[in-house]
Design an enzyme around this catalytic site. Sequence first.
Site, PDB file in Angstrom:
ATOM      1  N   ASN A   9      74.317  67.178  20.435  1.00  0.00           N
ATOM      2  CA  ASN A   9      73.669  65.876  20.242  1.00  0.00           C
ATOM      3  C   ASN A   9      73.967  65.447  18.804  1.00  0.00           C
ATOM      4  OD1 ASN A   9      71.937  63.728  19.927  1.00  0.00           O
ATOM      5  ND2 ASN A   9      70.050  64.938  20.102  1.00  0.00           N
ATOM      6  N   TRP A  10      74.853  64.477  18.683  1.00  0.00           N
ATOM      7  CA  TRP A  10      75.283  64.067  17.335  1.00  0.00           C
ATOM      8  C   TRP A  10      74.323  63.081  16.679  1.00  0.00           C
ATOM      9  CZ3 TRP A  10      81.316  63.237  18.260  1.00  0.00           C
ATOM     10  CH2 TRP A  10      81.906  64.494  18.453  1.00  0.00           C
ATOM     11  N   LYS A  11      73.293  62.688  17.403  1.00  0.00           N
ATOM     12  CA  LYS A  11      72.282  61.762  16.862  1.00  0.00           C
ATOM     13  C   LYS A  11      72.950  60.559  16.193  1.00  0.00           C
ATOM     14  CE  LYS A  11      69.100  65.585  16.684  1.00  0.00           C
ATOM     15  NZ  LYS A  11      67.899  66.187  16.132  1.00  0.00           N
ATOM     16  N   HIS A  95      64.304  62.515  24.429  1.00  0.00           N
ATOM     17  CA  HIS A  95      64.383  63.350  23.232  1.00  0.00           C
ATOM     18  C   HIS A  95      63.119  63.128  22.402  1.00  0.00           C
ATOM     19  CE1 HIS A  95      65.607  64.913  19.371  1.00  0.00           C
ATOM     20  NE2 HIS A  95      66.521  65.614  20.030  1.00  0.00           N
ATOM     21  N   GLU A  97      62.638  62.644  19.421  1.00  0.00           N
ATOM     22  CA  GLU A  97      62.738  61.543  18.445  1.00  0.00           C
ATOM     23  C   GLU A  97      62.517  60.195  19.126  1.00  0.00           C
ATOM     24  OE1 GLU A  97      66.518  62.859  16.905  1.00  0.00           O
ATOM     25  OE2 GLU A  97      65.494  64.597  16.072  1.00  0.00           O
ATOM     26  N   GLU A 167      62.682  71.675  24.052  1.00  0.00           N
ATOM     27  CA  GLU A 167      62.877  71.582  22.607  1.00  0.00           C
ATOM     28  C   GLU A 167      61.524  71.520  21.909  1.00  0.00           C
ATOM     29  OE1 GLU A 167      67.000  69.903  21.597  1.00  0.00           O
ATOM     30  OE2 GLU A 167      65.698  68.194  21.924  1.00  0.00           O
ATOM     31  N   GLY A 173      65.559  70.485  13.823  1.00  0.00           N
ATOM     32  CA  GLY A 173      66.005  70.094  12.487  1.00  0.00           C
ATOM     33  C   GLY A 173      65.250  70.764  11.349  1.00  0.00           C
ATOM     34  N   SER A 213      67.153  73.922  16.256  1.00  0.00           N
ATOM     35  CA  SER A 213      67.777  74.795  15.260  1.00  0.00           C
ATOM     36  C   SER A 213      68.638  75.904  15.873  1.00  0.00           C
ATOM     37  CB  SER A 213      66.722  75.388  14.319  1.00  0.00           C
ATOM     38  OG  SER A 213      66.080  74.342  13.615  1.00  0.00           O
ATOM     39  N   GLY A 234      71.760  70.122  17.758  1.00  0.00           N
ATOM     40  CA  GLY A 234      71.850  68.953  16.887  1.00  0.00           C
ATOM     41  C   GLY A 234      72.767  69.232  15.704  1.00  0.00           C
ATOM     42  N   GLY A 235      72.180  69.535  14.565  1.00  0.00           N
ATOM     43  CA  GLY A 235      72.909  69.703  13.303  1.00  0.00           C
ATOM     44  C   GLY A 235      74.155  70.569  13.400  1.00  0.00           C
TER      45      GLY A 235
HETATM   46  P1  PGA Z   1      68.694  70.607  15.820  1.00  0.00           P
HETATM   47  O1  PGA Z   1      68.396  69.431  16.842  1.00  0.00           O
HETATM   48  O2  PGA Z   1      69.652  71.544  16.479  1.00  0.00           O
HETATM   49  O3  PGA Z   1      69.290  69.931  14.607  1.00  0.00           O
HETATM   50  O4  PGA Z   1      67.384  71.270  15.520  1.00  0.00           O
HETATM   51  C1  PGA Z   1      68.285  69.686  18.208  1.00  0.00           C
HETATM   52  C2  PGA Z   1      67.977  68.413  18.944  1.00  0.00           C
HETATM   53  O5  PGA Z   1      67.274  67.556  18.397  1.00  0.00           O
HETATM   54  O6  PGA Z   1      68.432  68.219  20.087  1.00  0.00           O
END
Ligand code: PGA
Length: 259
Positions: A9-11, A95, A97, A167, A173, A213, A234-235
């Site tokens: 997930n590149w956000k 998600h 967010e 999640e 994050g 993470s 994500g990251g």
């Molecule tokens: P993260 O994000 O790996 O940076 O914690 C995961 C996500 O939000 O899907």
Amino acid sequence: MRKPMIAGNWKMHLNSAEAAKLAAAIKNGLDPNLKHDVLLAPSFTNLEVVRKETASSPILLSAQNMCWEEKGAFTGEVSGSQLKDAGCDYVIIGHSERRKIFLESDEVLNKKLKAAFKFSLKAIFCIGETLEERENNQTYEILQNQLQKGLKDISAQDVENIVIAYEPVWAIGTGKTATPQQAQESHIFIRKELSKMFGEGEASKIRILYGGSVKAENIDELMSQPDIDGALVGGESLKAEKFLRVIHYQSAVNNEKIQ
Ligand code: PGA
């Protein structure tokens, strides 16, 4: 039996040149014998370049969000039919967010899921508790609620097009990963709930990814849990070399699952 999936997930990161470069590096680094699914979810504006870059590869393409309506006066929104047209296979729905920052309710997410299936998109449906909820021993109650409301009136046939992503919000994050045991416990709970809703047979087919993470350093242990069928990353998915290590995880448990 359940084919594992590693999803990036590149956000809201990367311009088109950066997205193309990263997609190419991931594609070129894939083991040609890889048996599980690899998926990339770039921003809407980068779907096209990533689609082109990964065209001759097994990499699946996903959007990060969509509108529940097909078309009309919905300024700023993107519909499922537009995503399908852009070459998407999947869309991420719910998600944390989106839930937290953009205040998307369970009811809205349920409409989005149904709209995704209408346009033959598959969905990664995200659920998870906050730190406060975990500390108040409400984790299972929250997961149950998000599943029941989010998947309301979804048929057993459509549920086969859903991948659940567990999640825990406190792990996203933050560098704090749930322990593999904590994740496994939640995944077992989620699968039990899915069994109640759709029957044991269906529930045993639904993939449940862990997210929060996930890193090159912890993926092997996570994937060694029997109910963790993959990861939503994500990251770490923004760094080609690290993400390739995540994709090529080592796990006896999960390698056996697809035989
Ligand atoms: P993260 O994000 O790996 O940076 O914690 C995961 C996500 O939000 O899907």
